[in-house]
Write an enzyme that holds these catalytic residues in place. Structure first.
Site, PDB file in Angstrom:
ATOM      1  CE  LYS A  52      -3.715  -2.515   2.274  1.00 20.81           C
ATOM      2  NZ  LYS A  52      -4.390  -2.884   3.534  1.00 20.81           N
ATOM      3  CD  GLN A  96      -3.201  -4.564   6.716  1.00 24.21           C
ATOM      4  OE1 GLN A  96      -3.189  -3.570   6.010  1.00 24.21           O
ATOM      5  NE2 GLN A  96      -3.793  -5.686   6.340  1.00 24.21           N
ATOM      6  CG  ASP A 119      -9.080  -0.152   5.376  1.00 24.51           C
ATOM      7  OD1 ASP A 119      -8.902  -0.448   4.186  1.00 24.51           O
ATOM      8  OD2 ASP A 119      -8.303  -0.483   6.289  1.00 24.51           O
TER       9      ASP A 119
END
Ligand code: NAD
Length: 291
Positions: A52, A96, A119
């Site tokens: 990412k 994450q 997200d």
């Protein structure tokens, strides 16, 4: 059978975004800034976060990585989340998952400011998605939608079966495919661990989306001829013949299923790169809204 090439499509999207970044920077605005929080040293999580961060660099975004030790306390992590919420230079950020067992994932997700939640996991954004309102769509399901869109796969009126009901993949995937959109407008069945007659249900799927987390679970006897198959799964399998000692496989038995379907996503190079593209698109939107 044709491949739904997520790697190529993701690079196309990254190229489009980098053109947009060049133009906003030319106009004196700052490039989008994504921050990522990684807790612990799980190999897979590190690989995902690094991918990412690298993708951000490729498109000209600013990125910041906060790597915390696995014994960081929940309250320390919440403090960092609150700092990122308040930091004006950060447009969006991710924490994450999964997190170590002593930290409550839900508490952390709820603490992320919805307008920085790129997200798309915060309940406010999930609610907006369900109502069809503009919001950050969860990266993996939205990446699948983008892939279907760019390959012009017809979805309206089709039978879509999603296997897996996790809150980050299967459930939002089923919502997006049933919404009044294109792609979308599908008749969706959401299958899970308590589903009976799974094989029979899958055989009715024009579009089969698999997010079960079991290597090569879907075999050719579960796939209708000419179906479109999307394999979200990703597993590291030890392989001494490879330099890095492993290879990646999905939730679908590719060698069996690929000869039966019309389109299929490969693993690697399918849904994974689209998840990254989707996260970048969300960060771009976050930055545009703040500018
Ligand atoms: P998860 O473990 O949270 O959910 C799995 C789901 O499968 C559950 O809802 C469960 O009910 C269902 N299930 C389990 N056994 C079943 C059975 N026998 N029959 C029917 N349903 C069953 O997994 P997840 O987080 O949704 O991830 C799924 C897979 O996708 C994993 O391999 C994960 O690594 C991968 N993944 C990939 C990406 C990507 O970017 N490519 C992103 C997220 C997850």
């Amino acid at each position: 059978m044709d491949l739904l090439d997520g790697k190529k499509t993701s690079l196309d999207i990254q190229k489009e975004l980098s053109e947009k970044v060049k133009s906003i920077v030319k106009n004196g605005l700052k490039p989008p800034h994504l921050a990522a929080v990684l807790v612990g040293d799980d190999g897979a999580s590190r690989t995902y976060v690094n991918a990412k961060v690298k993708a951000c660099e490729r498109v000209g975004f600013k990125s910041t990585l906060h790597h915390l030790s696995s014994d960081v306390s929940e309250s320390e992590l919440l403090k960092i989340v609150n700092q990122l919420n308040a930091d004006d230079s950060v447009d969006g950020f991710i924490v994450q998952l999964p997190l170590p067992n002593h930290i409550d994932d839900h508490k952390i997700t709820l603490a992320i400011s919805p307008n920085k939640d790129v997200d798309g996991f915060h309940p406010e954004n999930v609610g907006k998605m369900t109502l069809g309102l503009p919001t950050f769509l969860p990266a993996t399901p939205n990446g699948v939608m983008e892939l279907l869109k760019r390959y012009n796969i017809p979805t309206e009126g089709k039978n879509t079966v999603v296997i897996g009901r996790s809150s980050i993949v299967g459930t939002p995937m089923s919502i997006l495919m049933s919404r009044k959109t294109n792609p979308g407008n599908s008749t969706v069945t959401l299958a899970h661990s308590r589903t009976q007659n799974l094989e029979e249900i899958c055989m009715k799927a024009d579009i089969l989306i698999v997010a079960i987390g079991i290597p090569e679970f879907v075999t050719s006897n579960m796939v209708k001829p000419n179906a479109v198959v999307i394999d979200v799964g990703i597993h590291r399998i030890e392989d001494a013949s490879r330099k890095n000692g492993f290879r990646l496989i999905g939730d679908v038995n590719f060698s069996e299923v690929s000869s039966k379907c019309s389109y299929i996503t490969p693993v690697p190079g399918g849904v994974g790169p689209m998840t990254i593209a989707s996260l970048l698109m969300n960060t771009y939107i976050a930055s545009s809204e703040r500018n």
